[in-house]
Design an enzyme around this catalytic site. Structure first.
Site: not given
Ligand SMILES: *Cc1c(COP(=O)(O)O)cnc(C)c1O
Length: 422
Positions: A268-270, A337-338
């Site tokens: 079941e590869p992604g 904004c981080e």
């Protein structure tokens, strides 16, 4: 089949700058030829009677990608009821969908069952409850073989501290539950996490799984999960699929011989199927020289591509607008904004504001992990298929940001989204 270094063509001869012109940056682009190449590579790596590759769709869930997978003959690995429904929408037969959730409620599993999909159970409590209620509905059992595959704690799920699967040490209790409920076990499964570099380690896990499997006489399939690593950096290590395929084939065929029947070998590869197919194009807003750094600030951020900040993932970055010329060392950052860093100390051809940069390996866990943080729109997605580019998801709009929000009448309602001086 990279975007070629000199003129930056996608494999079908499509110029990504034209796509950015047409659909605007930031933009995700997927090349179906690469997905097909990876699928066929995997399909050819195993020499067994019956093989089934189930695409782990959490990597990239656009329904067109799912349809492409189905057309190639893949099944689908799903981890939520919503992914399952997307799979049905994309035309997968229920029996070609496996539901492999973790820590979901019995109700969600019952809902999945009502669609007739394969059910993979990963804890004793649910196994017991499911077996009591539905002894006639065959299940798969997720076993944790306790191997530490992969180099990153966040994506390693097979080790002893992991929340995934039922420990193989608990096999006696699993058998007790199966016997006393009379439930049927049709599959045995493991998934040990992403980025397996060590084939030996994976094979150790496979041996443990096969040892468990021989205790169950009514199996139809054994599912070895995934975790195949693809290259991200130049000269990166990646799983040697052909070698891996040969060695699993030997073990699996020997197992079937001893078992007395041929079973289906499942994976079941992604990432393996879609990572390299994706490119993420962003526009440089600002080039900023500070005392210690040369920043390229782009019109995107961890809201669109979180892997660098979340997993310390490396994504190769090139300047598509300026293929030739002197290279300089940049830190490429986002607009959130981080601290929002895509890449540090990257040698990239000299960047000017307005240039288009490309992030490689943007197929898996990129768009699917995108959010609206900072109230930004999620980007559009384009699929390049057989020489043509198709828009497969529109860029979001203000409507999308407001959809589902309930605007109360109890506060004074003066609203406009038009500029004040327009
Ligand atoms: C995420 C996941 C996969 C896919 O892993 P990749 O590293 O992308 O191949 C496979 N199986 C299960 C159960 C998963 O949760």
């Amino acid at each position: 089949m990279e975007i070629q270094n000199s003129q930056y063509q996608l494999s079908d001869g499509i110029n990504p700058l034209d796509l950015c012109e047409q659909y605007d940056a930031p933009l995700y682009v997927y090349d179906s030829a690469i997905i097909q190449r990876q699928f066929h590579r995997l399909n050819n790596a195993f020499n067994v009677k019956d093989l089934k590759i189930n695409y782990a769709c959490k990597a990239l869930t656009n329904v067109n990608i799912l349809r492409l997978m189905r057309q190639m003959g893949a099944g689908l690995d799903t981890v939520s009821i919503q992914e399952l429904k997307l799979g049905l929408r994309a035309g997968f037969e229920p029996q070609n969908i496996i539901f492999t959730p973790n820590c979901v409620s019995l109700e969600e599993i019952e809902q999945a069952k009502s669609y007739g999909v394969k059910i993979n159970i990963d804890n004793l409590s649910i196994l017991e409850q499911f077996g009591d209620k539905y002894p006639d509905y065959p299940v798969c059992i997720r076993i944790n073989p306790h191997i530490m595959a992969g180099g990153n704690a966040k994506i390693s799920v097979g080790h002893i501290d992991s929340k995934f699967g039922i420990s193989f040490h608990q096999l006696p209790h699993v058998k007790r539950i199966v016997e006393s409920t009379g439930m049927q076990v049709e599959g045995i499964h493991m998934h040990t996490g992403s980025d397996i570099y060590d084939v030996e380690l994976f094979l150790n896990g496979a041996d443990i799984l096969l040892n468990v499997a021989k205790e169950f006489p009514d199996l139809k399939y054994i599912d070895f999960g995934s975790g195949f690593k693809v290259p991200y950096k130049p000269n990166d290590i990646s799983t040697d699929i052909e070698e891996f395929g040969q060695r699993i084939t030997e073990r699996f065929n020997t197992f079937c011989q001893n078992y007395g029947r041929d079973l289906t070998l499942m994976f079941e590869p992604g990432k393996f199927l879609v990572s390299e197919s994706g490119y993420f194009f962003v526009k440089v807003n600002v080039v900023k020289q500070t005392i210690s750094n040369l920043f390229a600030g782009v019109d995107s951020g961890l809201n669109h591509l979180i892997r660098p900040m979340f997993y310390d993932a490396y994504h190769k970055i090139v300047n598509v607008s300026r293929p030739e010329g002197r290279k300089r060392i940049y830190t490429v950052v986002g607009y959130v904004c981080e601290t929002d860093t895509f890449g540090i100390n990257r040698k990239i051809t000299e960047i000017q504001e307005g240039d288009i940069l490309c992030f490689y390996n943007a197929g898996a866990y990129c768009f699917s992990m995108a959010s609206n943080y900072n109230s930004r729109y999620r980007p559009a997605e384009v699929l390049v298929h057989e020489g043509k580019a198709y828009l497969i998801r529109e860029r979001e709009t203000m409507e999308d940001l407001l959809r589902g929000q309930v605007e109360l009448g109890i506060f004074e309602k003066i609203s406009t989204t038009e500029p004040v001086n327009s």
